[in-house]
Write an enzyme that holds these catalytic residues in place. Structure first.
Site: not given
Ligand code: MV4
Length: 449
Positions: A203, A200, A288, A292, A164, A290
C-alpha cells in the site's frame, strides 16, 4: 479491588501506573535495576525492590526476579506497562500460575495477536478488511513469484514473527522479489527464530490509523476512537494525534466497528489497539493488534475523559466497563510529541547523559508525562524516550498552537532532544494541512539535504 500492585516497568509508564493506583487507593511496588535506583518510580512507589543489574535481561525482562519481588511484597496483581514483558504470553501465564493477576489480556489473546499471520487470519474471519496477499506463509521462491503476479507489483514481504516493521522488504519486480524473499527468510530465522514470511500487496503512501479498544471479562467491548500515528521514523512513532485529520464520522464509525469485531472474535479482555493502514482512497486494512497499553494512550484520555490505566486495573479486578459505546464522546483535538534524548540533526542518534536544566511547559491544555527531573541521569541502557508532551485544544488548530507554545517553554539542557524536530513539524505546512503519509519525515529531511 486490589490492595497492592507491582509495576513491572520503569520510566514514565511506571509513574503513569503508580498515579492511577494512588488515585484508586491501591498500594504500589516498584521494581528497578541498579542504575535506576534514583528514578522517580522508585521514589513515588510505596515499596521498591531492586531486581538486578542494568541489562534488561537481568532486570526488567528477568521473570524469576520480578515474580520473587511480587511474592516477597505479597501483591495481588502485576501491571506490565508497555515494552519489556507487556506482550509476553509466557509471563502472563506465569503470573496466573502464581495466582497473581496479570493486568492485561489473556495469554491466548497475546499469543494469537503475536503471530502476525494468525492475527491477520483472525481479522479476516471476523469480517475485517485485510491487506490482499498470500493466504499463508510462502515457502518457495516459485510460490512467491506466482503470488506477486496475482497481486501485481509493488509487493511487500513480511516476517510472520516480525511486526512493527521488523523484517519487511518492498519489491517492485521478480528479480528483486527472489533475492528479497531468500534474504527475508534468513533474517527472520536469525531475528525471531522463525523463518516464515508472507507476501502482501504494498500500500503506497498509507496512513497509520489505530483504534483503542477496551474489553471487560463479561464480553463487553467498546472502542475509544482513533489515533493517527503516521508520523514515524524507521517505525518509531514520534507524533500522534486524535482525531485523525483525514477521518470523517462515517469512516471513524466503520473503523471503530471493525476494531471491535476483531477484539470480539478472540474474546479480547482489557486494553488493546487495532492498527490499520488507510489507503489514499480511504480503504482501510487490518495491519496488527497490540495487546498492551500504548505509549500514545494519553491523547485518547484527553479527548474522551476516560482514564485508560484505571479502567485496565478495574477490568483486571473483575469490574464491568461502566459505559456503553454511545456514552463515549470525543471532545476537541489532542497531540502527543515524544520527547526523546536523541539528536534530530544527527540521524536521531541517542544522546544519554545528565540533565542540568529541565524547565517544563504548563498552562491550559498541557500535560507532560515524564520521569525526568533536573539532575536526572538518562540511562544508556534503555530506550531514549524521556517524556511525552501531550496537548489538548478545542480543535486541531488550537492544539497545534498550544503545542508550539509548550515546545517553546520546554527547556532541556545540555542534552540534545527531539524538541527542535517537533517545532519544525508544528510549523510545517503539510502537517498543518493534515496532508501527509508514512514517508513524511523522509520527505521533510530529504528536502533539506
Ligand atoms: C505495510 C505497508 C504498506 N503495505 N504493509 C510498518 C510496520 C508494520 N506495522 C507494518 N508496516 C507497514 N506495512 C503493506 N502491505 C507500510 C507499512 C509501513 C508503515 C505503516 C504504518 C506506519 C508507518 C509505516 C512506515 C513504513 C511502512
Amino acid at each position: 479491588m486490589f490492595s497492592k500492585i507491582l509495576i513491572a516497568n520503569r520510566g514514565e509508564v511506571a509513574l503513569r501506573i503508580i498515579r492511577a493506583c494512588k488515585e484508586l487507593g491501591i498500594r504500589t511496588v516498584a521494581v528497578y535495576s541498579q542504575p535506576d535506583i534514583n528514578s522517580l518510580h522508585v521514589k513515588y512507589a510505596d515499596e521498591a525492590i531492586c531486581i538486578g543489574s542494568a541489562a534488561s535481561a537481568n532486570s526488567y525482562l528477568n521473570i524469576p526476579s520480578i515474580i520473587s519481588a511480587a511474592e516477597i511484597t505479597d501483591v495481588e496483581a502485576i501491571h506490565p506497562g508497555y515494552g519489556f514483558l507487556a506482550e509476553d504470553a509466557h509471563f502472563a501465564e506465569i503470573c496466573e500460575s502464581c495466582k497473581i493477576k496479570f493486568i492485561g489480556p489473556t495469554p491466548e489473546n497475546i499469543r494469537r495477536m503475536g503471530d502476525k499471520m494468525a492475527a491477520k487470519d483472525s481479522a479476516k474471519k471476523a469480517g475485517v478488511p485485510t491487506i490482499p496477499g498470500s493466504k499463508a506463509c510462502v515457502k518457495t521462491k516459485e510460490e512467491a513469484i506466482k503470488i506477486a503476479k496475482e497481486m501485481r507489483y509493488p509487493v511487500i514481504i513480511k516476517a510472520a514473527a516480525g511486526g512493527g516493521g521488523k523484517g519487511m522488504r518492498i519489491c517492485h519486480n521478480d528479480v528483486r522479489l527472489i533475492s528479497a524473499f531468500l534474504t527475508a527468510q534468513r533474517e527472520a530465522e536469525a531475528a525471531f527464530g522463525n523463518p516464515e514470511v508472507y507476501i502482501e500487496k504494498y500500500i503506497e503512501r498509507p496512513r497509520h490509523i489505530e483504534i483503542q479498544i477496551l474489553g471487560d471479562s463479561y464480553g463487553h467491548i467498546v472502542h475509544l476512537g482513533e489515533r493517527d500515528c503516521t508520523i514515524q521514523r524507521r517505525h518509531q512513532k514520534l507524533i500522534e494525534e486524535t482525531p485523525s485529520p483525514v477521518l470523517d464520522a462515517k469512516l471513524r464509525k466503520r473503523m471503530g466497528e471493525a476494531a471491535v469485531k476483531c477484539a470480539k472474535a478472540i474474546g479480547y479482555v482489557n486494553a488493546g489497539t487495532v492498527e490499520f493502514l488507510l489507503d489514499e482512497d480511504n480503504s482501510f486494512y487490518f495491519m496488527e493488534m497490540n495487546t498492551r497499553i500504548q505509549v500514545e494512550h494519553p491523547i485518547t484520555e484527553m479527548v474522551t475523559g476516560i482514564d485508560l490505566v484505571k479502567d485496565q486495573i478495574r477490568i483486571a479486578a473483575g469490574e464491568r466497563i461502566p459505559y456503553k459505546q454511545d456514552n463515549i464522546t470525543f471532545n476537541g483535538s489532542a497531540i502527543e510529541c515524544r520527547i526523546n534524548a536523541e539528536d534530530p540533526d544527527n540521524d536521531f542518534m541517542p544522546c544519554p547523559g545528565k540533565i542540568a536544566v529541565f524547565n517544563v511547559p504548563g498552562g491550559r491544555g498541557v500535560r507532560l508525562d515524564t520521569h525526568a527531573y533536573p539532575g536526572y541521569e538518562i540511562s544508556p541502557y534503555y530506550d531514549s524516550m524521556i517524556g511525552k508532551l501531550i496537548v489538548h485544544g478545542k480543535n486541531r488548530t488550537e492544539a497545534i498552537n498550544i503545542c508550539k507554545r509548550a515546545l517553546d517553554e520546554f527547556i532541556i539542557e545540555p542534552i540534545k532532544t527531539t524538541i527542535p524536530f517537533h517545532k519544525r513539524v508544528m510549523n510545517n505546512p503539510a502537517f498543518i494541512r493534515g496532508k501527509f503519509s508514512t514517508d513524511f519525515i523522509e520527505r521533510l529531511f530529504e528536502k533539506t539535504e
